[in-house]
Design a protein around this motif. Structure first.
Motif, PDB file in Angstrom:
ATOM      1  N   LYS A 110       0.820  -1.213   0.000  1.00  0.00           N
ATOM      2  CA  LYS A 110       0.000   0.000   0.000  1.00  0.00           C
ATOM      3  C   LYS A 110       0.858   1.268   0.000  1.00  0.00           C
ATOM      4  O   LYS A 110       0.452   2.299  -0.531  1.00  0.00           O
ATOM      5  CB  LYS A 110      -0.915   0.000   1.233  1.00  0.00           C
ATOM      6  N   PHE A 111       2.055   1.177   0.569  1.00  0.00           N
ATOM      7  CA  PHE A 111       2.879   2.370   0.739  1.00  0.00           C
ATOM      8  C   PHE A 111       4.183   2.253  -0.046  1.00  0.00           C
ATOM      9  O   PHE A 111       4.804   1.193  -0.091  1.00  0.00           O
ATOM     10  CB  PHE A 111       3.179   2.588   2.221  1.00  0.00           C
ATOM     11  N   ASP A 112       4.594   3.372  -0.626  1.00  0.00           N
ATOM     12  CA  ASP A 112       5.823   3.409  -1.419  1.00  0.00           C
ATOM     13  C   ASP A 112       6.984   3.923  -0.571  1.00  0.00           C
ATOM     14  O   ASP A 112       6.852   4.154   0.637  1.00  0.00           O
ATOM     15  CB  ASP A 112       5.634   4.262  -2.666  1.00  0.00           C
ATOM     16  N   LYS A 113       8.120   4.116  -1.217  1.00  0.00           N
ATOM     17  CA  LYS A 113       9.331   4.555  -0.523  1.00  0.00           C
ATOM     18  C   LYS A 113       9.137   5.890   0.169  1.00  0.00           C
ATOM     19  O   LYS A 113       9.606   6.116   1.306  1.00  0.00           O
ATOM     20  CB  LYS A 113      10.479   4.621  -1.520  1.00  0.00           C
ATOM     21  N   GLU A 114       8.446   6.789  -0.479  1.00  0.00           N
ATOM     22  CA  GLU A 114       8.246   8.121   0.100  1.00  0.00           C
ATOM     23  C   GLU A 114       7.435   8.043   1.388  1.00  0.00           C
ATOM     24  O   GLU A 114       7.715   8.755   2.360  1.00  0.00           O
ATOM     25  CB  GLU A 114       7.541   9.019  -0.921  1.00  0.00           C
ATOM     26  N   SER A 115       6.462   7.143   1.432  1.00  0.00           N
ATOM     27  CA  SER A 115       5.616   7.022   2.617  1.00  0.00           C
ATOM     28  C   SER A 115       6.318   6.273   3.738  1.00  0.00           C
ATOM     29  O   SER A 115       6.174   6.623   4.914  1.00  0.00           O
ATOM     30  CB  SER A 115       4.316   6.298   2.255  1.00  0.00           C
ATOM     31  N   LEU A 116       7.086   5.235   3.385  1.00  0.00           N
ATOM     32  CA  LEU A 116       7.745   4.404   4.390  1.00  0.00           C
ATOM     33  C   LEU A 116       9.067   4.983   4.873  1.00  0.00           C
ATOM     34  O   LEU A 116       9.482   4.749   6.012  1.00  0.00           O
ATOM     35  CB  LEU A 116       7.999   3.000   3.826  1.00  0.00           C
TER      36      LEU A 116
ATOM     37  N   ASP B 163      12.629   1.759   0.603  1.00  0.00           N
ATOM     38  CA  ASP B 163      12.041   0.916  -0.447  1.00  0.00           C
ATOM     39  C   ASP B 163      12.123  -0.534   0.012  1.00  0.00           C
ATOM     40  O   ASP B 163      13.225  -1.069   0.223  1.00  0.00           O
ATOM     41  CB  ASP B 163      12.816   1.112  -1.756  1.00  0.00           C
TER      42      ASP B 163
ATOM     43  N   ARG C 187       8.087  -0.542   9.650  1.00  0.00           N
ATOM     44  CA  ARG C 187       6.975   0.393   9.819  1.00  0.00           C
ATOM     45  C   ARG C 187       5.729  -0.369  10.258  1.00  0.00           C
ATOM     46  O   ARG C 187       5.485  -1.490   9.818  1.00  0.00           O
ATOM     47  CB  ARG C 187       6.720   1.119   8.498  1.00  0.00           C
TER      48      ARG C 187
ATOM     49  N   TRP D 162       1.345  -0.060  11.821  1.00  0.00           N
ATOM     50  CA  TRP D 162       0.090   0.672  11.849  1.00  0.00           C
ATOM     51  C   TRP D 162      -0.817   0.048  12.909  1.00  0.00           C
ATOM     52  O   TRP D 162      -0.586  -1.075  13.343  1.00  0.00           O
ATOM     53  CB  TRP D 162      -0.605   0.618  10.486  1.00  0.00           C
TER      54      TRP D 162
ATOM     55  N   ASP E  32      -4.573  -4.276  -0.989  1.00  0.00           N
ATOM     56  CA  ASP E  32      -3.512  -3.369  -0.548  1.00  0.00           C
ATOM     57  C   ASP E  32      -2.954  -3.910   0.763  1.00  0.00           C
ATOM     58  O   ASP E  32      -3.694  -4.072   1.742  1.00  0.00           O
ATOM     59  CB  ASP E  32      -4.058  -1.958  -0.340  1.00  0.00           C
TER      60      ASP E  32
ATOM     61  N   TYR F 181      -0.477  -3.783   4.018  1.00  0.00           N
ATOM     62  CA  TYR F 181       0.250  -2.888   4.920  1.00  0.00           C
ATOM     63  C   TYR F 181       1.606  -3.517   5.245  1.00  0.00           C
ATOM     64  O   TYR F 181       1.862  -3.986   6.331  1.00  0.00           O
ATOM     65  CB  TYR F 181      -0.552  -2.662   6.201  1.00  0.00           C
TER      66      TYR F 181
END
Length: 515
Positions: A127-133, A136, A150, A152, A175, A177
């Motif tokens: 669900k999340f890319d490098k920018e969010s996590l 990579d 990471r 949630w 998606d 997590y």
């Protein structure tokens, strides 16, 4: 007769003359040498040998014909279940099917691996890319990030994908997590080793030794069936619903108000478990081919049962892991229930023909004796605890829990979802306490959002998830929580190798003495 001196002198002169003849000039003729005749060895009695050989052949043929005649008179002309049991010792000596029957052509194996990857990528995506996590997951830094992995809240992860939803059909996608790094064994081995040494969870794939098992176990549908068969029974967990909770009573008095989980333990052949697992997949996917395969296995099983009824009373009574009494379900009831098949391999039993030997031979990377193969996965080989294989069917869930040792989990067929939590979340996991039959396991129903309200701390727990495909290996450090959802028929084996104590204080705070 006594010799006088004149006779002795004459014999010496004659001997000297013969010596001179032998040592004379090269011009001397051979006629000057005395001629010595050699005795001819007696010719062997060829006619006698021929008769002896003929007699031996006649004797062997006679014995063979006699034994065959007895078998024909005592047998029915078709192989019965009891006769297969009598020949078990021979089949165990040949655990592995012949190479020409089981080996998958390398190009076909590559094609199947590509198909698996394409199917997996079409159904599950992070669900999340490098920018969010902040990293990579497919190209993680050499040093684990400070907040790795990471996480949630449980309400967000489980609310996004309830564990009861196990079937995803295209074009739908899930998606995931996912906070865990995925390393390539061929190109990122050193980084994966660094994460392992730091006791961080991760997934590693593309290990040729692991892929070789996948090509046998998943790509050849009958490989395991040929080996594990329709005779020997193995420990199998059974439940009227898809939820499986570990518990151990051991004759002790249960706590007041304790309700025993619905799942129990029986004994089942691999062939029967395979039949039920194929049926679950076939009905969920609407795949008539899978249903037809399941029906064929059922017909075979019922036929063997009929032969058994006509034969010996208890042909399975002496099996290594079978032979106990069990409550038989009706055929209609079996179709509704869920089964979790187990094969446990003990290193001490792996030296002779047995299921344990088969598992250790198949999985050299879990064998502490083979350090070249197992040095990555078996961190402390002297603290190994065997190999535990659990074959799941679609929908089966295993309650959230932690184990007091590091765990390496390999998937050799199908797909599984693992929901993970750090030991730091122990207080939020609503665990059954020490002394409870299900200690170390969550008391909350992860599939029921209403039950979450009864455990407010659980709603604050931080978790992540990963979906494993065939060929993936999950490294899980000591005391990490894991909740398991079987997304299809699958083959999973895990091995433990030692304990670490960097998170012991979190477990102690939960009421479990761990130091």
């Amino acid at each position: 007769m006594a010799l006088d001196s004149s006779d002795l002198q004459q014999r010496r002169r004659a001997s000297a003359s013969r010596t001179e003849n032998r040592n004379g000039a090269s011009g001397s003729t051979s006629s000057a040498r005395p001629t010595r005749r050699r005795r001819r060895k007696p010719e062997p009695n060829r006619s006698g040998l021929t008769l002896a050989l003929l007699f031996s052949v006649i004797t062997i043929v006679t014995v063979f014909v006699f034994v065959n005649g007895v078998q024909r008179r005592t047998g029915s002309g078709t192989s019965s279940l009891s006769s297969r049991v009598r020949s078990k010792s021979r089949s165990l000596q040949e655990w592995k099917p012949k190479t020409e029957q089981s080996a998958v052509d390398e190009s076909k194996a590559t094609d199947k691996a590509k198909q698996r990857a394409e199917r997996y990528d079409s159904l599950y995506r992070p669900k999340f890319d490098k920018e969010s996590l902040g990293y990579d997951i497919y190209d993680c830094p050499f040093e684990p990030p400070q907040d790795y992995p990471r996480t949630w809240k449980t309400t967000e992860v489980l609310g996004n994908w309830n564990p009861t939803d196990v079937t995803t059909l295209p074009p739908a996608r899930r998606d995931v997590y996912q906070g865990l790094c995925v390393f390539d064994h061929q190109t990122q081995y050193a980084t994966a080793l660094n994460y392992r040494n730091a006791e961080k969870p991760f997934v590693i794939r593309n290990d040729p030794k692991v892929n070789a098992v996948v090509s046998r176990w998943e790509d050849d549908p009958e490989y395991l069936h040929r080996v594990l068969g329709d005779v020997e029974e193995y420990r199998t967990e059974r439940s009227p619903n898809n939820q499986f909770m570990w518990y151990r009573l051991r004759g002790k008095q249960a706590p007041q108000g304790y309700q025993q989980p619905l799942n129990d333990e029986i004994e089942m052949t691999f062939g029967e478990w395979f039949e039920h697992a194929l049926e679950k997949d076939g009905k969920a996917l609407g795949d008539n081919d899978l249903i037809a395969r399941s029906n064929a296995l059922k017909e075979r099983r019922l036929s063997l049962m009929k032969e058994d009824e006509d034969g010996e009373d208890d042909p399975l009574g002496n099996d290594e892991e079978g032979g106990g009494e069990r409550e038989e379900d009706s055929e209609e009831s079996k179709e509704k229930k869920f089964y979790y098949f187990r094969v446990n391999a003990d290193l001490k039993k792996a030296r002779e023909a047995s299921p344990s030997k088969f598992i250790y031979d198949e999985l050299p990377f879990f064998d502490p004796r083979k350090r070249k193969d197992s040095e990555f996965y078996m961190v402390e080989p002297k603290k190994e605890r065997g190999i535990n294989c659990r074959f799941g069917m679609r929908g089966v869930t295993a309650a959230n829990h932690f184990d007091m040792s590091r765990n390496t989990i390999a998937l050799f067929g199908g797909e599984r979802r693992y929901v993970l939590g750090s030991p730091s979340q122990c207080k939020n996991m609503a665990l059954h306490p020490k002394g409870h039959p299900s200690l170390r396991h969550s008391s909350v129903d992860w599939t029921n959002s209403q039950d979450w309200d009864n455990h407010p701390e659980f709603k604050d727990a931080l978790i992540n998830e990963v979906v494993l495909r065939a060929g993936d290996v999950l490294y899980l450090p000591t005391c990490w929580f894991h909740y398991i959802v079987n997304l299809s028929l699958n083959f999973q084996c895990n091995a433990r190798s030692g304990t670490t104590y960097e998170n012991a204080h979190f477990i102690d705070e939960c009421g479990f003495i761990f130091h």
